[in-house]
Design a protein around this motif. Structure first.
Motif, PDB file in Angstrom:
ATOM      1  N   PHE A   7     100.215  36.523  44.445  1.00 27.74           N
ATOM      2  CA  PHE A   7     101.041  35.489  43.806  1.00 27.74           C
ATOM      3  C   PHE A   7     101.894  34.811  44.869  1.00 27.74           C
ATOM      4  N   ARG A   8     102.398  33.638  44.525  1.00 26.21           N
ATOM      5  CA  ARG A   8     103.326  32.987  45.460  1.00 26.21           C
ATOM      6  C   ARG A   8     104.369  32.200  44.690  1.00 26.21           C
ATOM      7  N   PHE A   9     105.569  32.142  45.267  1.00 24.78           N
ATOM      8  CA  PHE A   9     106.585  31.219  44.786  1.00 24.78           C
ATOM      9  C   PHE A   9     106.768  30.241  45.933  1.00 24.78           C
ATOM     10  N   ALA A  10     106.740  28.932  45.611  1.00 22.37           N
ATOM     11  CA  ALA A  10     106.647  27.932  46.686  1.00 22.37           C
ATOM     12  C   ALA A  10     107.725  26.848  46.568  1.00 22.37           C
ATOM     13  N   PRO A  11     108.981  27.195  46.751  1.00 17.85           N
ATOM     14  CA  PRO A  11     110.048  26.186  46.599  1.00 17.85           C
ATOM     15  C   PRO A  11     110.181  25.263  47.813  1.00 17.85           C
ATOM     16  N   SER A  12     110.779  24.107  47.585  1.00 15.11           N
ATOM     17  CA  SER A  12     111.082  23.166  48.667  1.00 15.11           C
ATOM     18  C   SER A  12     112.583  23.175  48.929  1.00 15.11           C
ATOM     19  N   LEU A  27     109.490  35.116  37.271  1.00 17.22           N
ATOM     20  CA  LEU A  27     108.278  35.306  36.460  1.00 17.22           C
ATOM     21  C   LEU A  27     107.112  35.709  37.365  1.00 17.22           C
ATOM     22  N   ASN A  28     106.994  35.039  38.523  1.00 14.98           N
ATOM     23  CA  ASN A  28     105.973  35.446  39.493  1.00 14.98           C
ATOM     24  C   ASN A  28     106.151  36.917  39.851  1.00 14.98           C
ATOM     25  N   GLN A  29     107.407  37.294  40.084  1.00 18.50           N
ATOM     26  CA  GLN A  29     107.689  38.670  40.502  1.00 18.50           C
ATOM     27  C   GLN A  29     107.334  39.670  39.399  1.00 18.50           C
ATOM     28  N   LYS A  30     107.700  39.321  38.177  1.00 23.63           N
ATOM     29  CA  LYS A  30     107.428  40.221  37.052  1.00 23.63           C
ATOM     30  C   LYS A  30     105.912  40.420  36.884  1.00 23.63           C
ATOM     31  N   ILE A  31     105.175  39.306  36.894  1.00 23.12           N
ATOM     32  CA  ILE A  31     103.723  39.419  36.669  1.00 23.12           C
ATOM     33  C   ILE A  31     103.065  40.124  37.862  1.00 23.12           C
ATOM     34  N   ALA A  32     103.539  39.809  39.077  1.00 29.35           N
ATOM     35  CA  ALA A  32     102.969  40.475  40.264  1.00 29.35           C
ATOM     36  C   ALA A  32     103.187  41.980  40.173  1.00 29.35           C
ATOM     37  N   SER A  35     101.052  43.684  37.554  1.00 28.14           N
ATOM     38  CA  SER A  35      99.607  43.745  37.827  1.00 28.14           C
ATOM     39  C   SER A  35      99.321  44.396  39.178  1.00 28.14           C
ATOM     40  N   GLY A  36     100.331  44.994  39.787  1.00 27.79           N
ATOM     41  CA  GLY A  36     100.134  45.658  41.087  1.00 27.79           C
ATOM     42  C   GLY A  36      99.809  44.655  42.183  1.00 27.79           C
ATOM     43  N   GLY A  37     100.288  43.422  42.031  1.00 24.92           N
ATOM     44  CA  GLY A  37      99.925  42.363  42.976  1.00 24.92           C
ATOM     45  C   GLY A  37     100.900  42.222  44.126  1.00 24.92           C
ATOM     46  N   LYS A  38     100.507  41.343  45.035  1.00 31.56           N
ATOM     47  CA  LYS A  38     101.355  41.019  46.187  1.00 31.56           C
ATOM     48  C   LYS A  38     102.100  39.736  45.843  1.00 31.56           C
ATOM     49  N   LEU A  39     103.322  39.602  46.365  1.00 30.27           N
ATOM     50  CA  LEU A  39     104.142  38.429  46.056  1.00 30.27           C
ATOM     51  C   LEU A  39     104.566  37.750  47.360  1.00 30.27           C
ATOM     52  N   LEU A  40     104.186  36.501  47.515  1.00 33.21           N
ATOM     53  CA  LEU A  40     104.497  35.804  48.761  1.00 33.21           C
ATOM     54  C   LEU A  40     105.483  34.666  48.519  1.00 33.21           C
ATOM     55  N   LEU A  41     106.215  34.334  49.567  1.00 35.87           N
ATOM     56  CA  LEU A  41     107.128  33.191  49.504  1.00 35.87           C
ATOM     57  C   LEU A  41     106.589  32.125  50.452  1.00 35.87           C
ATOM     58  N   ARG A  42     106.489  30.905  49.950  1.00 36.37           N
ATOM     59  CA  ARG A  42     106.045  29.802  50.800  1.00 36.37           C
ATOM     60  C   ARG A  42     107.121  28.736  50.793  1.00 36.37           C
ATOM     61  N   ILE A  43     107.526  28.339  51.954  1.00 35.62           N
ATOM     62  CA  ILE A  43     108.593  27.335  52.051  1.00 35.62           C
ATOM     63  C   ILE A  43     107.951  25.965  52.231  1.00 35.62           C
ATOM     64  N   GLU A  44     108.072  25.123  51.222  1.00 39.30           N
ATOM     65  CA  GLU A  44     107.383  23.826  51.232  1.00 39.30           C
ATOM     66  C   GLU A  44     108.318  22.766  51.823  1.00 39.30           C
ATOM     67  N   ASP A  45     108.329  22.732  53.146  1.00 40.75           N
ATOM     68  CA  ASP A  45     109.305  21.888  53.853  1.00 40.75           C
ATOM     69  C   ASP A  45     108.648  20.791  54.679  1.00 40.75           C
ATOM     70  N   ILE A  46     107.584  20.171  54.122  1.00 46.51           N
ATOM     71  CA  ILE A  46     106.920  19.117  54.916  1.00 46.51           C
ATOM     72  C   ILE A  46     107.803  17.885  55.075  1.00 46.51           C
ATOM     73  N   ASP A  47     108.740  17.706  54.165  1.00 50.54           N
ATOM     74  CA  ASP A  47     109.671  16.581  54.304  1.00 50.54           C
ATOM     75  C   ASP A  47     110.808  17.047  55.225  1.00 50.54           C
ATOM     76  N   THR A  48     110.578  16.846  56.517  1.00 48.71           N
ATOM     77  CA  THR A  48     111.494  17.448  57.488  1.00 48.71           C
ATOM     78  C   THR A  48     112.856  16.736  57.552  1.00 48.71           C
ATOM     79  N   THR A  49     112.996  15.610  56.858  1.00 46.80           N
ATOM     80  CA  THR A  49     114.339  14.996  56.818  1.00 46.80           C
ATOM     81  C   THR A  49     115.162  15.584  55.680  1.00 46.80           C
ATOM     82  N   ARG A  50     114.532  15.702  54.510  1.00 49.42           N
ATOM     83  CA  ARG A  50     115.306  16.204  53.356  1.00 49.42           C
ATOM     84  C   ARG A  50     115.441  17.722  53.366  1.00 49.42           C
ATOM     85  N   CYS A  51     114.490  18.431  53.970  1.00 52.28           N
ATOM     86  CA  CYS A  51     114.569  19.895  54.017  1.00 52.28           C
ATOM     87  C   CYS A  51     115.325  20.291  55.284  1.00 52.28           C
TER      88      CYS A  51
END
Ligand code: GLU
Length: 295
Positions: A7-12, A27-32, A35-51
């Motif tokens: 699973f992943r949570f992908a905030p900007s 919710l990602n964490q609960k379901i992961a 279900s015995g799953g892995k939980l990843l964090l992805r930082i969606e920072d392609i907008d390098t001015t606003r992020c």
């Protein structure tokens, strides 16, 4: 043995997180976990001015505060532009992208004058006008002129041409935790979406599908506001030969006027809630995740 779900949570980090983000993360964490799953964090920072680094650091603090615990080091999209460029080149070789020069205000002006004649211009599922520019039909030389000129451009996806590559109807699998069904995709509803810009070799749609594949994501759990975008994601996955995850588009947290929470409207951020005396437990109670079932 079945492979472990991922699973992943992908905030900007282009603003402060609010309760809607907390709901999606937890919710990602609960379901992961269920279900015995892995939980990843992805930082969606392609907008390098606003992020900014400040917003990212606040975001990480907020996530820790609500008890979101991710496995492995987060993937930061701004560090992977080279990978997105490679995929963009694939699309270019297939002649599925083209440089388009109309700016947002030019598009707006065009639509206003068109609609002033009592006609209506088609909109995408987010309500934005379908791109009205004609550069899709430009020859190689005219495209090259745009690419070499000083003017800004966006690289747009020739959605119709891409769709013509497939005779079958594209679809994805959508679950709500209780049942899973096949949903037919309608990429044409989006027109020619932006896949990159002159200075940024990706847009959200492109890096989202690439990263889901690179991170071996099996289950995408995200807000219903991205349900329609899945049509474009499915088409990109097909063309780039990437695996298709199972999707779960969850309800959105709304305010008392039934408005979706947003960073730009003045909804209270997690930081502000915390400062006003809220505890992480209060947040959990408010979100009431217990009505959501595992996949
Ligand atoms: N970065 C997106 C957002 O903050 C989420 C993308 C996704 O989950 O696919 O809305």
């Amino acid at each position: 043995m079945m492979n472990q779900p991922v699973f992943r949570f992908a905030p900007s980090p282009n603003g402060h997180l609010h309760l809607g983000h907390a709901y999606s993360a937890l919710l990602n964490q609960k379901i992961a976990r269920e279900s015995g799953g892995k939980l990843l964090l992805r930082i969606e920072d392609i907008d390098t001015t606003r992020c900014t680094p400040e917003l990212e650091s606040q975001m990480l603090q907020d996530l820790e505060w609500i008890g979101f615990e991710w496995d492995e080091a987060p993937r930061r999209q701004s560090q992977h532009f080279g990978e997105y460029r490679d995929y963009l080149e694939k699309l270019d070789k297939m002649d599925l992208i083209y440089p388009a020069t109309m700016s947002r205000s030019e598009i707006k002006k065009f639509i206003t004058s068109y609609e002033d004649q009592d006609k209506s211009w088609p909109r995408d599922p987010d309500g934005s006008p379908i791109y009205p520019g004609k550069e899709r039909d430009f020859d190689t030389q005219s495209r090259e002129e745009i690419l070499q000129s000083a003017q800004p451009y966006a690289l747009r996806f020739n959605t119709q041409k891409a769709l013509k590559l497939y005779s079958e109807r594209l679809s994805w699998h959508e679950t709500n935790g209780l049942k899973t069904e096949q949903v037919f995709a309608h990429p044409n509803n989006w027109g020619d979406v932006i896949l990159a810009r002159k200075d940024t070799p990706t847009s959200y749609h492109l890096c989202c599908v690439i990263d889901d594949a690179i991170q071996d994501i099996t289950n995408v759990v995200r807000g219903k506001d991205l349900y329609e975008a899945t049509s474009i994601h499915v088409l990109l996955q097909k063309i780039l030969v990437l695996p298709a995850p199972l999707y779960h588009h969850h309800k959105l947290i709304v305010d008392d006027k039934n408005q979706k929470l947003s960073k730009s409207k003045k909804h209270k951020s997690l930081k502000e809630l915390r400062a006003s005396g809220f505890t992480a437990n209060d947040v959990l109670e408010l979100l009431n995740l217990s009505d959501q079932k595992a996949l």
